[in-house]
Design a protein around this motif. Structure first.
Motif, PDB file in Angstrom:
ATOM      1  N   ALA A 256       0.834  -1.211   0.000  1.00  0.00           N
ATOM      2  CA  ALA A 256       0.000   0.000   0.000  1.00  0.00           C
ATOM      3  C   ALA A 256       0.863   1.253   0.000  1.00  0.00           C
ATOM      4  CB  ALA A 256      -0.926  -0.005   1.215  1.00  0.00           C
ATOM      5  N   ALA A 257       1.945   1.234   0.757  1.00  0.00           N
ATOM      6  CA  ALA A 257       2.853   2.390   0.788  1.00  0.00           C
ATOM      7  C   ALA A 257       3.467   2.631  -0.580  1.00  0.00           C
ATOM      8  CB  ALA A 257       3.940   2.176   1.838  1.00  0.00           C
ATOM      9  N   GLU A 258       3.824   1.557  -1.280  1.00  0.00           N
ATOM     10  CA  GLU A 258       4.373   1.706  -2.628  1.00  0.00           C
ATOM     11  C   GLU A 258       3.356   2.346  -3.567  1.00  0.00           C
ATOM     12  OE1 GLU A 258       5.856  -1.926  -4.236  1.00  0.00           O
ATOM     13  OE2 GLU A 258       7.091  -2.400  -2.460  1.00  0.00           O
ATOM     14  N   GLN A 259       2.125   1.866  -3.496  1.00  0.00           N
ATOM     15  CA  GLN A 259       1.083   2.417  -4.358  1.00  0.00           C
ATOM     16  C   GLN A 259       0.814   3.883  -4.027  1.00  0.00           C
ATOM     17  OE1 GLN A 259      -0.506   0.784  -6.987  1.00  0.00           O
ATOM     18  NE2 GLN A 259       1.134  -0.700  -6.579  1.00  0.00           N
ATOM     19  N   LEU A 260       0.796   4.197  -2.743  1.00  0.00           N
ATOM     20  CA  LEU A 260       0.508   5.567  -2.332  1.00  0.00           C
ATOM     21  C   LEU A 260       1.638   6.510  -2.745  1.00  0.00           C
ATOM     22  CD1 LEU A 260      -1.359   7.537  -0.969  1.00  0.00           C
ATOM     23  CD2 LEU A 260      -0.506   6.770   1.262  1.00  0.00           C
ATOM     24  N   ALA A 261       2.874   6.051  -2.618  1.00  0.00           N
ATOM     25  CA  ALA A 261       4.006   6.877  -3.044  1.00  0.00           C
ATOM     26  C   ALA A 261       3.926   7.173  -4.543  1.00  0.00           C
ATOM     27  CB  ALA A 261       5.312   6.171  -2.705  1.00  0.00           C
ATOM     28  N   ARG A 262       3.396   6.219  -5.298  1.00  0.00           N
ATOM     29  CA  ARG A 262       3.259   6.414  -6.747  1.00  0.00           C
ATOM     30  C   ARG A 262       2.160   7.416  -7.091  1.00  0.00           C
ATOM     31  NH1 ARG A 262       0.038   3.870 -10.638  1.00  0.00           N
ATOM     32  NH2 ARG A 262      -0.829   2.415  -9.102  1.00  0.00           N
ATOM     33  N   LEU A 263       1.104   7.431  -6.262  1.00  0.00           N
ATOM     34  CA  LEU A 263      -0.081   8.219  -6.601  1.00  0.00           C
ATOM     35  C   LEU A 263      -0.227   9.518  -5.819  1.00  0.00           C
ATOM     36  CD1 LEU A 263      -2.664   5.263  -6.544  1.00  0.00           C
ATOM     37  CD2 LEU A 263      -1.653   6.294  -8.587  1.00  0.00           C
ATOM     38  N   GLU A 264       0.500   9.659  -4.718  1.00  0.00           N
ATOM     39  CA  GLU A 264       0.163  10.715  -3.773  1.00  0.00           C
ATOM     40  C   GLU A 264       0.233  12.114  -4.369  1.00  0.00           C
ATOM     41  OE1 GLU A 264       2.688  11.068  -0.416  1.00  0.00           O
ATOM     42  OE2 GLU A 264       4.527  10.648  -1.506  1.00  0.00           O
ATOM     43  N   GLY A 265       1.076  12.336  -5.364  1.00  0.00           N
ATOM     44  CA  GLY A 265       1.166  13.666  -5.961  1.00  0.00           C
ATOM     45  C   GLY A 265      -0.115  14.094  -6.646  1.00  0.00           C
ATOM     46  N   LYS A 266      -0.975  13.135  -6.961  1.00  0.00           N
ATOM     47  CA  LYS A 266      -2.225  13.444  -7.649  1.00  0.00           C
ATOM     48  C   LYS A 266      -3.430  13.472  -6.702  1.00  0.00           C
ATOM     49  CE  LYS A 266      -0.625  11.563 -12.051  1.00  0.00           C
ATOM     50  NZ  LYS A 266      -0.913  10.636 -13.168  1.00  0.00           N
ATOM     51  N   LEU A 267      -3.202  13.134  -5.442  1.00  0.00           N
ATOM     52  CA  LEU A 267      -4.294  13.157  -4.461  1.00  0.00           C
ATOM     53  C   LEU A 267      -4.322  14.500  -3.758  1.00  0.00           C
ATOM     54  CD1 LEU A 267      -3.879   9.636  -2.788  1.00  0.00           C
ATOM     55  CD2 LEU A 267      -5.350  10.261  -4.708  1.00  0.00           C
ATOM     56  N   HIS A 268      -5.503  14.914  -3.359  1.00  0.00           N
ATOM     57  CA  HIS A 268      -5.605  16.120  -2.560  1.00  0.00           C
ATOM     58  C   HIS A 268      -5.065  15.844  -1.157  1.00  0.00           C
ATOM     59  CE1 HIS A 268      -8.689  18.612  -5.068  1.00  0.00           C
ATOM     60  NE2 HIS A 268      -7.656  18.218  -5.779  1.00  0.00           N
ATOM     61  N   ALA A 269      -4.683  16.907  -0.462  1.00  0.00           N
ATOM     62  CA  ALA A 269      -3.935  16.777   0.790  1.00  0.00           C
ATOM     63  C   ALA A 269      -4.663  15.924   1.819  1.00  0.00           C
ATOM     64  CB  ALA A 269      -3.639  18.158   1.365  1.00  0.00           C
ATOM     65  N   ASP A 270      -5.989  16.126   1.987  1.00  0.00           N
ATOM     66  CA  ASP A 270      -6.690  15.397   3.050  1.00  0.00           C
ATOM     67  C   ASP A 270      -6.798  13.915   2.727  1.00  0.00           C
ATOM     68  OD1 ASP A 270      -8.619  15.919   0.997  1.00  0.00           O
ATOM     69  OD2 ASP A 270     -10.208  15.407   2.438  1.00  0.00           O
ATOM     70  N   ALA A 271      -7.044  13.570   1.454  1.00  0.00           N
ATOM     71  CA  ALA A 271      -7.124  12.155   1.076  1.00  0.00           C
ATOM     72  C   ALA A 271      -5.760  11.496   1.200  1.00  0.00           C
ATOM     73  CB  ALA A 271      -7.650  12.026  -0.351  1.00  0.00           C
ATOM     74  N   ARG A 272      -4.721  12.206   0.795  1.00  0.00           N
ATOM     75  CA  ARG A 272      -3.364  11.670   0.900  1.00  0.00           C
ATOM     76  C   ARG A 272      -2.988  11.430   2.358  1.00  0.00           C
ATOM     77  NH1 ARG A 272      -1.122  15.362  -1.865  1.00  0.00           N
ATOM     78  NH2 ARG A 272      -0.487  16.747  -0.178  1.00  0.00           N
ATOM     79  N   ALA A 273      -3.266  12.401   3.223  1.00  0.00           N
ATOM     80  CA  ALA A 273      -2.925  12.256   4.641  1.00  0.00           C
ATOM     81  C   ALA A 273      -3.704  11.114   5.279  1.00  0.00           C
ATOM     82  CB  ALA A 273      -3.208  13.566   5.378  1.00  0.00           C
ATOM     83  N   TRP A 274      -4.992  11.001   4.932  1.00  0.00           N
ATOM     84  CA  TRP A 274      -5.793   9.905   5.488  1.00  0.00           C
ATOM     85  C   TRP A 274      -5.232   8.549   5.056  1.00  0.00           C
ATOM     86  CZ3 TRP A 274      -8.955   6.319   2.773  1.00  0.00           C
ATOM     87  CH2 TRP A 274      -9.674   5.441   3.602  1.00  0.00           C
ATOM     88  N   ALA A 275      -4.899   8.437   3.766  1.00  0.00           N
ATOM     89  CA  ALA A 275      -4.378   7.162   3.271  1.00  0.00           C
ATOM     90  C   ALA A 275      -3.076   6.796   3.979  1.00  0.00           C
ATOM     91  CB  ALA A 275      -4.169   7.231   1.761  1.00  0.00           C
ATOM     92  N   TRP A 276      -2.183   7.771   4.192  1.00  0.00           N
ATOM     93  CA  TRP A 276      -0.940   7.480   4.916  1.00  0.00           C
ATOM     94  C   TRP A 276      -1.227   7.056   6.358  1.00  0.00           C
ATOM     95  CZ3 TRP A 276       3.264   5.926   3.007  1.00  0.00           C
ATOM     96  CH2 TRP A 276       3.795   6.423   1.825  1.00  0.00           C
TER      97      TRP A 276
END
Length: 649
Positions: A256-276
């Motif tokens: 999941a961390a790998e996927q999030l690192a790949r996508l996080e630049g395209k997520l808005h801040a609150d969704a990115r922070a929640w996912a982390w």
């Protein structure tokens, strides 16, 4: 042998009424059990006949309830009111009133609900929702104000709550951001189907079709791999991407961390922070060192209670006292005021050199008869002692308590083997009692052989205590010699038994564990073979001497396989030796931190209670102050290749 004979006699005593009940004759108790069977099978004619023979029985109200409850949709309301008036303020009256309000809600009889709801003592969640509906129908605008907290806390609503949640949307109290927040909570709770249902509350432009929602929440990794390059242009796709990462994290936080690192630049801040934060939470439960970095990536994002608590636990494992302090200080007051987090915040302050502030926190919970109250006492330099024993209840106090109808009902139900109903009646009876009355109730239960109810009553006292009742020692002629034969600390054995069965010899868990020491069938059979117990069969598992022999033998084996450490052994007894071994760290770990960071909620709570129990039993046995820190000690690092614990069931 005495215990074996006693168990056989008890079994026969239980079997005879059951046989007589099946025949529909015998004593009044037999007829009561037969009435219960008739109610369960829907044999109304037999139930009516038996009801006429049970007038004056201590459990007559139950027979009336069984006759009335199935007909609530059609019965004359005056008949229901008559029952409620006759048994007002009893457990059964409250139960029937809850049942009735749910039926009234289905037919939208709001005036009746408004009249009956205030009389409830313990309303069920669905009944609360029907009451809110009734208030709205009556023009009470404040009902929606009270409904707002349900939006994030009612993860899987009962039927009567959906109209309340939908009213929040219609009234625009809940907007798209709030709907996505609810969906995230449901994903955290591992309720993907409920999350998909909540997606129907989104604006049409943000509502995924059923196939997309299913793929994102059930085939999450594959769905993420197929995301189009321009997915970030759609809020729906961005939110679903964060949700899919969270779903992957439940099985594989590193992936999941790998996927999030790949996508996080395209997520808005609150969704990115929640996912982390979800990645951090799942990694923390697996004791992965990457957990802290994931939590740091989440920044100052608001966290749910569960995710917030695991942030502290990850920091404890890493001895990062600054993060421990920061995470607890950011908790909502209702959470940070729990003894667990008061203690660990105090420890964080002390680690940072803020001794006076630490001691002030420890003083808030010191003296409480629980794991963290015990630890706080020791932080303040106090040994753990048993409070001065209160004067014993007089014969009059005991007799008065024993004569109370709710106590009579409870003990009768327990005597007939109807434990669930008996415990509920007992708990109802304990409401509002003062210390003297609670101690009298404890004595009544102990004399009746209901040791679990005796403990439950004595546990509630606030000022006047009797720890010989809180920490009963039944079967001491069998327990303490059995512990000595296995070279076990009898205080620890009693502490474990108190948590396992509360000394109910025929206790059986939902998982199938049986007896005083709650042995699983496979474990009991394995131990019997190991120690050469001849002619063992599972029917003997509830015999006191057999259960103690098998249980204490297993405790010794577990202790020997886990460094003779009682914290590890307690965890192993509940969750299995292999897990207890794997939960160790790469370096020595304080026993209290090991206990607090156990991934299973049940086992974490169990170990802390067993260790606190053992301290109080030791204080009673030895008559001198005790140290829980000495018992907790230090848990040695995990050793690769150590298979000894894995060999045990």
């Amino acid at each position: 042998m005495k215990s074996f004979l006693r168990a056989r006699v008890a079994a026969l005593c239980l079997a005879i009424p059951m046989f007589a009940a099946a025949q529909g004759n015998g004593t009044p108790d037999d007829r009561f059990l037969a009435a219960r069977d008739a109610a369960r099978s829907g044999d109304r004619a037999r139930l009516e006949r038996l009801a006429g023979e049970l007038q004056g029985h201590p459990l007559e109200a139950y027979v009336e309830y069984w006759r009335l409850q199935p007909d609530l949709a059609t019965v004359d309301p005056n008949v229901v009111r008559a029952f409620l008036q006759r048994y007002e303020r009893t457990y059964l009256a409250d139960k029937l009133r809850n049942d009735w309000i749910k039926q009234l809600g289905k037919t939208q009889q709001w005036a009746e609900i408004n009249a009956e709801y205030p009389r409830l003592v313990q309303p069920e969640p669905e009944v609360n929702c029907y009451a809110l509906q009734a208030r709205r129908a009556n023009g009470d605008a404040s009902a929606l104000d009270e409904a707002m907290p349900l939006w994030l806390t009612l993860i899987e609503p009962p039927e009567g709550c959906y109209p309340v949640l939908e009213a929040l949307i219609v009234a625009k109290r809940v907007l798209a951001d709030d709907v996505w927040a609810r969906i995230r909570r449901q994903i955290e709770a591992n309720r993907p189907a409920a999350a998909r249902f909540s997606m129907n509350y989104l604006p049409q432009s943000q509502t995924p079709d059923a196939k997309t929602a299913q793929a994102a929440t059930e085939s999450s990794l594959a769905w993420l791999a197929k995301l189009p390059a321009n997915f970030a242009q759609s809020r729906m796709q961005r939110e679903l991407a964060a949700i899919a990462v969270a779903r992957v994290a439940r099985n594989d936080p590193r992936m999941a961390a790998e996927q999030l690192a790949r996508l996080e630049g395209k997520l808005h801040a609150d969704a990115r922070a929640w996912a982390w934060s979800i990645v951090g939470w799942q990694a923390a439960q697996r004791h992965q060192p990457e957990a802290l970095d994931a939590y740091r990536q989440a920044g100052e994002a608001p966290l749910s209670d569960e995710v917030s608590q695991w942030k502290v636990r990850a920091a404890l494992r890493a001895q990062d006292w600054g993060m421990v302090r920061n995470a607890i200080e950011r908790m909502p007051p209702a959470l940070s005021s729990q003894p667990t987090w008061i203690y660990w915040l105090g420890r964080a302050y002390r680690a940072e050199g803020r001794g006076d502030e630490a001691n002030a926190l420890f003083a808030r919970i010191a003296g409480q008869p629980n794991f963290y109250g015990n630890l706080a006492d020791e932080e303040l330099g106090r040994g753990i002692v048993v409070p001065q024993r209160a004067p014993q209840p007089t014969q009059g106090e005991v007799a008065q308590m024993a004569a109370r109808p709710e106590i009579v009902r409870s003990l009768t139900l327990l005597r007939l083997g109807l434990r669930v109903e008996g415990v509920r009646e007992w708990n109802w009876a304990m409401r509002g009692l003062n210390d003297r009355e609670l101690l009298a109730a404890s004595v009544v239960a102990e004399r009746a052989g209901n040791f679990d109810r005796a403990i439950a009553a004595a546990d509630r006292t606030k000022e006047e205590h009797d720890y010989s009742l809180r920490y009963l020692t039944p079967y001491s002629e069998e327990v303490r010699p059995a512990a000595r034969r296995q070279s076990l600390d009898d205080a620890w054995v009693y502490g474990l038994m108190r948590q396992e069965s509360r000394f109910v010899t025929n206790a059986k868990s939902s998982a199938g564990a049986s007896g005083l020491m709650q042995l699983m069938p496979a474990t009991a059979k394995w131990v019997a073979n190991k120690i050469g117990l001849r002619d063992y069969h599972h029917g003997r598992v509830n015999d006191t001497e057999t259960n103690l022999l098998l249980g204490t033998s297993y405790m010794r084996m577990v202790m020997e396989s886990l460094d003779n450490h009682p914290v590890l052994a307690s965890a192993a007894y509940n969750a299995g030796p292999g897990r207890a071994r794997r939960w160790r760290a790469e370096r020595p770990l304080e026993g209290a931190i090991y206990a607090e960071t156990i991934p299973f909620t049940e086992t974490r709570d169990y170990v802390k209670k067993v260790m606190s129990n053992a301290v109080y039993y030791s204080a009673l046995f030895e008559g001198q102050p005790q140290s829980i820190k000495t018992r907790l000690g230090t848990v040695a690092p995990r050793v690769n290749g150590d298979a000894k614990a894995e060999e045990l069931p």
